[in-house]
Design an enzyme around this catalytic site. Structure first.
Site, PDB file in Angstrom:
ATOM      1  N   VAL A 189       0.853  -1.191   0.000  1.00 39.68           N
ATOM      2  CA  VAL A 189       0.000   0.000   0.000  1.00 39.68           C
ATOM      3  C   VAL A 189       0.886   1.237   0.000  1.00 39.68           C
ATOM      4  CG1 VAL A 189      -1.743   1.313   1.289  1.00 39.68           C
ATOM      5  CG2 VAL A 189      -1.823  -1.193   1.293  1.00 39.68           C
ATOM      6  N   CYS A 190       0.594   2.172  -0.917  1.00 36.45           N
ATOM      7  CA  CYS A 190       1.303   3.451  -0.876  1.00 36.45           C
ATOM      8  C   CYS A 190       0.289   4.552  -1.152  1.00 36.45           C
ATOM      9  CB  CYS A 190       2.471   3.483  -1.854  1.00 36.45           C
ATOM     10  SG  CYS A 190       2.012   3.599  -3.571  1.00 36.45           S
ATOM     11  N   SER A 191       0.738   5.794  -1.192  1.00 41.34           N
ATOM     12  CA  SER A 191      -0.248   6.871  -1.310  1.00 41.34           C
ATOM     13  C   SER A 191      -0.996   6.825  -2.638  1.00 41.34           C
ATOM     14  CB  SER A 191       0.383   8.232  -1.053  1.00 41.34           C
ATOM     15  OG  SER A 191       1.632   8.320  -1.664  1.00 41.34           O
ATOM     16  N   THR A 204       5.096   2.112  -5.850  1.00 40.12           N
ATOM     17  CA  THR A 204       5.168   0.728  -5.395  1.00 40.12           C
ATOM     18  C   THR A 204       5.084  -0.267  -6.539  1.00 40.12           C
ATOM     19  OG1 THR A 204       3.430   1.638  -4.021  1.00 40.12           O
ATOM     20  CG2 THR A 204       4.566  -0.222  -3.159  1.00 40.12           C
TER      21      THR A 204
END
Length: 105
Positions: free
Chosen positions: A9-11, A16
């Site tokens: 999970v990234c912004s 990613t």
């Protein structure tokens, strides 16, 4: 060994995705059967319900969401990806860390 599902999970899900492809290459090289995917933090709840991952790994930029994800994903390990490994896009190290955490639970 059963297939491992690893969720990153990234912004926004962009940075990613490069890490995902490096982790997949490392998994293939090590003979690990893994479904590795990245998602934006805004869509993480949906993906959690849909994919039932074995582990949830947070990009360093969303580490502040750790407690919230630990509550939502109470039955699986939730880890923050090491900042240096993330910055270097070290797929092999991040993969090993994920597998270690899955085996430890």
């Amino acid at each position: 060994m059963a297939k491992k599902t690893i969720m990153l999970v990234c912004s926004a899900g962009m940075s990613t995705s490069l890490l995902v492809s490096k982790m997949q290459k490392a998994a293939e090289a090590d003979g690990v059967d893994a479904d590795i995917f990245a998602t934006a933090s805004t869509d993480a709840d949906n993906k959690l319900a849909e994919k039932h991952p074995d582990i949830l790994m947070l990009g360093p930029q969303v580490r502040f969401m750790l407690d919230s994800f630990k509550q939502k994903a109470a039955n699986i390990p939730v880890e923050v990806i090491n900042m240096q490994d993330y910055g270097m896009m070290n797929g092999e190290k991040v993969l090993k860390e994920a597998l270690r955490a899955i085996d430890a639970k």
